[in-house]
Design a protein around this motif. Structure first.
Motif, PDB file in Angstrom:
ATOM      1  N   ALA A  12      59.910   6.984  79.643  1.00 46.32           N
ATOM      2  CA  ALA A  12      58.784   6.152  80.069  1.00 46.32           C
ATOM      3  C   ALA A  12      57.791   6.012  78.922  1.00 46.32           C
ATOM      4  CB  ALA A  12      58.114   6.769  81.284  1.00 46.32           C
ATOM      5  N   GLU A  13      57.596   7.097  78.190  1.00 47.49           N
ATOM      6  CA  GLU A  13      56.681   7.076  77.051  1.00 47.49           C
ATOM      7  C   GLU A  13      57.169   6.096  75.987  1.00 47.49           C
ATOM      8  OE1 GLU A  13      55.672  10.823  74.797  1.00 47.49           O
ATOM      9  OE2 GLU A  13      55.027  11.293  76.844  1.00 47.49           O
ATOM     10  N   ALA A  14      58.469   6.130  75.718  1.00 47.31           N
ATOM     11  CA  ALA A  14      59.044   5.228  74.715  1.00 47.31           C
ATOM     12  C   ALA A  14      58.871   3.774  75.154  1.00 47.31           C
ATOM     13  CB  ALA A  14      60.523   5.550  74.500  1.00 47.31           C
ATOM     14  N   ASP A  15      59.096   3.523  76.450  1.00 46.51           N
ATOM     15  CA  ASP A  15      58.917   2.161  76.976  1.00 46.51           C
ATOM     16  C   ASP A  15      57.470   1.711  76.808  1.00 46.51           C
ATOM     17  OD1 ASP A  15      61.518   1.877  77.627  1.00 46.51           O
ATOM     18  OD2 ASP A  15      61.269   2.271  79.780  1.00 46.51           O
ATOM     19  N   ARG A  16      56.550   2.654  77.109  1.00 44.69           N
ATOM     20  CA  ARG A  16      55.125   2.315  77.000  1.00 44.69           C
ATOM     21  C   ARG A  16      54.750   2.035  75.545  1.00 44.69           C
ATOM     22  NH1 ARG A  16      53.563   5.712  80.804  1.00 44.69           N
ATOM     23  NH2 ARG A  16      53.297   7.445  79.366  1.00 44.69           N
ATOM     24  N   ALA A  19      56.117  -1.356  74.758  1.00 38.93           N
ATOM     25  CA  ALA A  19      55.358  -2.384  75.481  1.00 38.93           C
ATOM     26  C   ALA A  19      53.986  -2.600  74.839  1.00 38.93           C
ATOM     27  CB  ALA A  19      55.213  -2.000  76.943  1.00 38.93           C
ATOM     28  N   THR A  20      53.378  -1.517  74.363  1.00 38.32           N
ATOM     29  CA  THR A  20      52.066  -1.630  73.725  1.00 38.32           C
ATOM     30  C   THR A  20      52.176  -2.410  72.422  1.00 38.32           C
ATOM     31  OG1 THR A  20      51.464   0.496  74.671  1.00 38.32           O
ATOM     32  CG2 THR A  20      50.096  -0.293  72.862  1.00 38.32           C
ATOM     33  N   LEU A  21      53.197  -2.058  71.618  1.00 34.69           N
ATOM     34  CA  LEU A  21      53.327  -2.680  70.299  1.00 34.69           C
ATOM     35  C   LEU A  21      53.731  -4.147  70.369  1.00 34.69           C
ATOM     36  CD1 LEU A  21      54.798   0.226  68.184  1.00 34.69           C
ATOM     37  CD2 LEU A  21      52.463  -0.631  68.294  1.00 34.69           C
TER      38      LEU A  21
END
Ligand SMILES: Cc1cc2nc3c(=O)[nH]c(=O)nc-3n(C[C@H](O)[C@H](O)[C@H](O)COP(=O)(O)O)c2cc1C
Length: 171
Positions: A12-16, A19-21
């Motif tokens: 989930a952290e990697a997805d976030r 998604a942020t970048l």
């Protein structure tokens, strides 16, 4: 704790993170080199200027890139700053299993045999200055030895939120 439970927070952290970048727009370039006479290249948005004296630029390339084993052997490389009319080229140079330099790619050999893609707004020819592994990407720093700039280039190609676009002046 099961494997799934330990894995999901970091996924989930990697997805976030991704998604942020996606909100960060970046100019699109194609990095090229000639390795034992064979042209190699890939699309990148991680290009940036680094230093004025000496004139240094850099980009990051994934450790997993199939282009990297060849590119890492090149003492010199080229950077093509793409225009808004070159999204097809950006696509082609990011697809695996494709002869990226075959027609319709139009290119020629520049200084030190570095492949130059037709229509780019500018080309930088660089000699390798430094290379180091940072996380899962290689940082490649090049010293700019030649620049070739189109007289009246089209606006740049930009990548933003997973799509190609252009830029327009505010006024
Ligand atoms: C717009 C865009 C920007 C990219 N930027 C980079 C980058 O900065 N660094 C990188 O390693 N890969 C980047 N890639 C991915 C590479 O172009 C692509 O993974 C690579 O060419 C796959 O083939 P390879 O195995 O030859 O590397 C980008 C792809 C696209 C579409």
């Amino acid at each position: 704790m099961s494997i799934a439970e330990t894995a999901s927070p970091s996924l989930a952290e990697a997805d976030r993170f991704r998604a942020t970048l996606r909100n960060h727009p970046a100019g699109v370039v194609v990095i090229t080199a000639s390795v034992e006479g064979r042209p190699v290249g890939l699309t990148a948005t991680s290009f940036t200027s680094v230093s004025l004296a000496p004139p240094l630029v850099s980009f990051y390339i994934a450790e997993s890139s199939t282009t990297w084993p060849a590119l890492r052997r090149a003492g010199e490389f080229g950077v093509q700053l793409l225009t808004e009319e070159q999204s097809d080229l950006a696509d082609r140079f990011s697809r695996r299993g494709e002869d990226r330099f075959a027609a319709p790619t139009a290119w020629s050999r520049g200084p030190s045999q570095v492949p130059l893609l037709d229509g780019a707004s500018a080309h930088l020819v660089c000699s390798r200055f430094d290379t180091r592994l940072i996380g899962d990407h290689w940082l490649v720093v090049g010293e700019v030895t030649r620049t070739l700039v189109l007289d009246d280039p089209r606006p740049p190609l930009v990548y933003h939120r997973g799509a190609f676009g252009g830029v327009s002046a505010l006024r």
